[in-house]
Design a protein around this motif. Structure first.
Motif, PDB file in Angstrom:
ATOM      1  N   ASP A  95      15.963  14.992   3.067  1.00  9.10           N
ATOM      2  CA  ASP A  95      17.371  15.131   2.690  1.00  9.10           C
ATOM      3  C   ASP A  95      18.218  14.057   3.356  1.00  9.10           C
ATOM      4  N   ALA A  96      19.374  13.795   2.790  1.00  9.59           N
ATOM      5  CA  ALA A  96      20.231  12.685   3.220  1.00  9.59           C
ATOM      6  C   ALA A  96      20.677  12.822   4.663  1.00  9.59           C
ATOM      7  N   THR A  97      20.997  14.045   5.083  1.00 13.38           N
ATOM      8  CA  THR A  97      21.461  14.261   6.460  1.00 13.38           C
ATOM      9  C   THR A  97      20.362  13.912   7.461  1.00 13.38           C
ATOM     10  N   ARG A  98      19.165  14.370   7.178  1.00 12.61           N
ATOM     11  CA  ARG A  98      18.037  14.077   8.064  1.00 12.61           C
ATOM     12  C   ARG A  98      17.727  12.584   8.058  1.00 12.61           C
ATOM     13  N   LYS A  99      17.779  11.970   6.907  1.00  8.05           N
ATOM     14  CA  LYS A  99      17.511  10.539   6.810  1.00  8.05           C
ATOM     15  C   LYS A  99      18.512   9.736   7.636  1.00  8.05           C
ATOM     16  N   GLN A 100      19.782  10.138   7.585  1.00  6.82           N
ATOM     17  CA  GLN A 100      20.807   9.465   8.380  1.00  6.82           C
ATOM     18  C   GLN A 100      20.520   9.596   9.873  1.00  6.82           C
ATOM     19  N   ALA A 101      20.095  10.788  10.289  1.00  6.60           N
ATOM     20  CA  ALA A 101      19.799  11.025  11.707  1.00  6.60           C
ATOM     21  C   ALA A 101      18.619  10.178  12.173  1.00  6.60           C
ATOM     22  N   TYR A 113       9.763  10.862  13.505  1.00  8.26           N
ATOM     23  CA  TYR A 113       9.705   9.725  12.586  1.00  8.26           C
ATOM     24  C   TYR A 113       8.546   9.877  11.613  1.00  8.26           C
ATOM     25  N   ALA A 114       7.359  10.199  12.111  1.00 15.08           N
ATOM     26  CA  ALA A 114       6.202  10.382  11.230  1.00 15.08           C
ATOM     27  C   ALA A 114       6.453  11.509  10.233  1.00 15.08           C
ATOM     28  N   SER A 115       7.097  12.553  10.682  1.00 17.39           N
ATOM     29  CA  SER A 115       7.407  13.677   9.795  1.00 17.39           C
ATOM     30  C   SER A 115       8.372  13.256   8.691  1.00 17.39           C
ATOM     31  N   ALA A 116       9.387  12.457   9.052  1.00 19.72           N
ATOM     32  CA  ALA A 116      10.355  11.987   8.059  1.00 19.72           C
ATOM     33  C   ALA A 116       9.689  11.076   7.034  1.00 19.72           C
ATOM     34  N   ASN A 126       0.857  -1.185   0.000  1.00 17.03           N
ATOM     35  CA  ASN A 126       0.000   0.000   0.000  1.00 17.03           C
ATOM     36  C   ASN A 126       0.898   1.242   0.000  1.00 17.03           C
ATOM     37  N   PRO A 127       1.639   1.474  -1.095  1.00 21.64           N
ATOM     38  CA  PRO A 127       2.599   2.588  -1.123  1.00 21.64           C
ATOM     39  C   PRO A 127       1.934   3.926  -0.808  1.00 21.64           C
ATOM     40  N   GLY A 128       2.646   4.737  -0.036  1.00 21.59           N
ATOM     41  CA  GLY A 128       2.121   6.034   0.361  1.00 21.59           C
ATOM     42  C   GLY A 128       1.426   6.015   1.703  1.00 21.59           C
ATOM     43  N   GLY A 177       8.843  11.609   2.480  1.00 17.64           N
ATOM     44  CA  GLY A 177       9.110  10.741   1.344  1.00 17.64           C
ATOM     45  C   GLY A 177      10.438  11.045   0.685  1.00 17.64           C
ATOM     46  N   ALA A 178      10.449  11.143  -0.640  1.00 16.93           N
ATOM     47  CA  ALA A 178      11.681  11.371  -1.394  1.00 16.93           C
ATOM     48  C   ALA A 178      12.283  12.744  -1.147  1.00 16.93           C
ATOM     49  N   SER A 179      11.517  13.677  -0.603  1.00 17.26           N
ATOM     50  CA  SER A 179      12.044  15.018  -0.331  1.00 17.26           C
ATOM     51  C   SER A 179      12.878  15.077   0.940  1.00 17.26           C
TER      52      SER A 179
END
Length: 527
Positions: free
Chosen positions: A322-328, A311-314, A265-267, A318-320
């Motif tokens: 950024d890499a730094t936030r995703k790593q954190a 976590y819910a915000s990240a 159920n993508p999204g 989705g694809a927007s």
């Protein structure tokens, strides 16, 4: 591989949105083999007596194991459709009008109610290991110190097609009987058909045993909570039966929130956030966290805050993202789940229930339990992406099945020459509900029951180690019921250091019993 108790059936409900084909010739052959059985169209019963000691107090009871026959509607009101099996326990020496009656059922959909009967509230209880595989027979059957008979009369109901319950196709012509059985399955093996069947059973039971003026409760587990929402609405608004209370154990009302298969159920990212506290509790239990907290519940409160916030915000980004936030976020998830940062990044921060069960203890080729994540077992395939079985189900199912098959025949004197089916033979479960297709969501049904009966009380119970129906998802559903704020006070909660079958942990069973007994005593309106 054996069919998993509850797990397989619940999982099928989560994923089955298309019908499975079935060969017409096989249907016809089965109909010829299943000749009309006159015994099914007539109610059966066997009465016995016994006693149970509940927390030091002796209770004498009458037990009735039997069937009630359901019928069609309208111009088919005399046509038998289902023979439903039940076991009822009545406390002796008490006037029925002042004695609560609780209708109890497991889920599946299409599961027999052997689990709640022999594990939670019946007068006898099967003995199983706490969080490891129970050795093979002989199994132990003991007095249930935590039977709910001290607070209420009890009616354990097997779903249509499960246990000794059977769909009825009694036309003498084999071809017509095959068509009749197809119609039965289509009508009854569905969200609405199942709810209507249970409602008809309950109203018949109230008439047969003179219990219309008794305080009335529903107790459902797993898909049984889904059923309870539909059933409460049916009873309240179609049969004019006001309930005193609805007791929910291991709740799932909106199947879009399930952590089983959200990748299909993508999204829809909410399930990942709602399951995170259960992932954290499980990692805590197995000592897989980088820093082990001193206590579970304060730790879970912290995880819930992160799940609903960062976590819910990240996930929403989705694809927007950024890499730094995703790593954190991945590093924080590592702190809360014990899963490697690299794995979490490769999973795009989205770990399903099956993935977590396979990966948490993968360093030892161990799979973590789904219904109760305190359990573990050898991995079927260490290279698999997801778990391929449920160690908890494998650990205790044989004990429940063996003990009940012996108990029902030896002590309840019912079922000779009959087969007790753990699950109904369901090819496809009709997910269409109230005229709508798509994922099943019965939150509106419970809300309608609560609004049309504003005195109705709801008691939600769940286990911290339940990966099938995570406790935080259940709380989220209750917080989002479409009811006025004034009715939120009618909902109460209790969480336990156990899994889906909370009662499989003896200390939690005692607490569950005490909590449910207090809930009934507080709401039965008996002066």
């Amino acid at each position: 591989m054996r069919r998993l108790a509850l797990a397989a059936a619940l999982a099928s409900a989560l994923i089955s949105t298309a019908a499975f084909s079935h060969d017409d010739k096989q249907d016809d052959a089965k109909a010829k083999a299943d000749a009309p059985d006159a015994a099914l169209v007539k109610p059966q019963s066997s009465e016995t007596e016994g006693s149970v000691t509940v927390e030091g107090k002796r209770i004498d009871y009458k037990a009735v194991a039997g069937t009630l026959v359901l019928h069609g509607k309208g111009d088919k009101e005399n046509e038998p459709t289902v023979s439903m099996f039940y076991t009822a326990y009545f406390k002796k020496g008490v006037a029925p009008g002042s004695r609560p009656v609780t209708f109890i059922y497991n889920g599946g959909p299409g599961s027999a109610t052997v689990w709640l009967h022999m594990g939670a509230f019946g007068p006898k209880r099967v003995v199983t290991n706490d969080d490891t595989h129970t050795p093979a027979a002989p199994y132990g059957l003991v007095n249930n110190d935590y039977s709910l008979l001290d607070a209420s009369d009890l009616v354990f109901i097997d779903a249509p097609g499960a246990g000794f319950s059977r769909l009825i196709a009694d036309d003498k012509d084999p071809a017509k009987r095959a068509d009749q059985m197809k119609d039965r399955k289509k009508d009854i093996y569905s969200v609405d058909g199942d709810g209507h069947a249970f409602a008809q059973f309950i109203t018949q039971f109230l008439s047969k045993y003179g219990r219309w003026n008794s305080p009335k409760y529903l107790f459902g587990e797993s898909y049984g909570t889904t059923r309870s929402a539909v059933l409460a609405n049916d009873l309240e608004n179609e049969d004019s039966v006001d309930l005193n209370g609805v007791i929910l154990l291991s709740q799932i009302l909106n199947f879009d929130n399930s952590i089983d298969g959200p990748e299909r159920n993508p999204g829809m990212d909410l399930p990942y956030a709602l399951a995170l506290p259960t992932f954290a509790a499980t990692a805590y239990y197995h000592h897989k966290l980088p820093q082990q907290p001193a206590a579970l519940e304060p730790f879970l409160a912290e995880v819930e805050q992160f799940a609903a916030g960062d976590y819910a915000s990240a996930l929403f980004a989705g694809a927007s993202l950024d890499a730094t936030r995703k790593q954190a976020i991945a590093e924080k998830l590592h702190q809360y789940t014990g899963l490697p940062v690299a794995y979490l990044l490769k999973a795009d921060l989205r770990v399903t229930g099956g993935m977590f069960e396979h990966e948490l203890q993968t360093d030892g080729d161990i799979t973590t339990g789904r219904l109760d994540s305190r359990f573990s077992g050898p991995s079927i395939d260490p290279l698999s992406k997801s778990s391929e079985y449920d160690p908890q189900s494998s650990a205790i199912s044989s004990a429940y099945v063996a003990v009940f098959n012996d108990y029902v025949r030896q002590q309840l004197k019912f079922g000779k020459n009959q087969t007790y089916r753990l699950f109904a033979d369901i090819d496809d479960w009709g997910m269409k509900h109230d005229g709508h297709d798509g994922a099943m969501n019965v939150m509106g049904d419970l809300a309608m029951a609560m609004k049309t009966n504003p005195d109705l009380k709801v008691f939600l119970n769940g286990g911290y180690y339940d990966l099938a129906t995570p406790f935080y998802a259940a709380k989220y559903e209750m917080d989002h019921l479409p009811i006025p704020d004034s009715l939120q006070k009618n909902i109460s909660y209790a969480w336990y250091p156990s899994g889906h079958m909370v009662y499989a942990h003896t200390a939690s069973l005692k607490t569950l019993h005490d909590n449910v007994a207090k809930f009934i005593q507080a709401t039965d309106n008996v002066k």
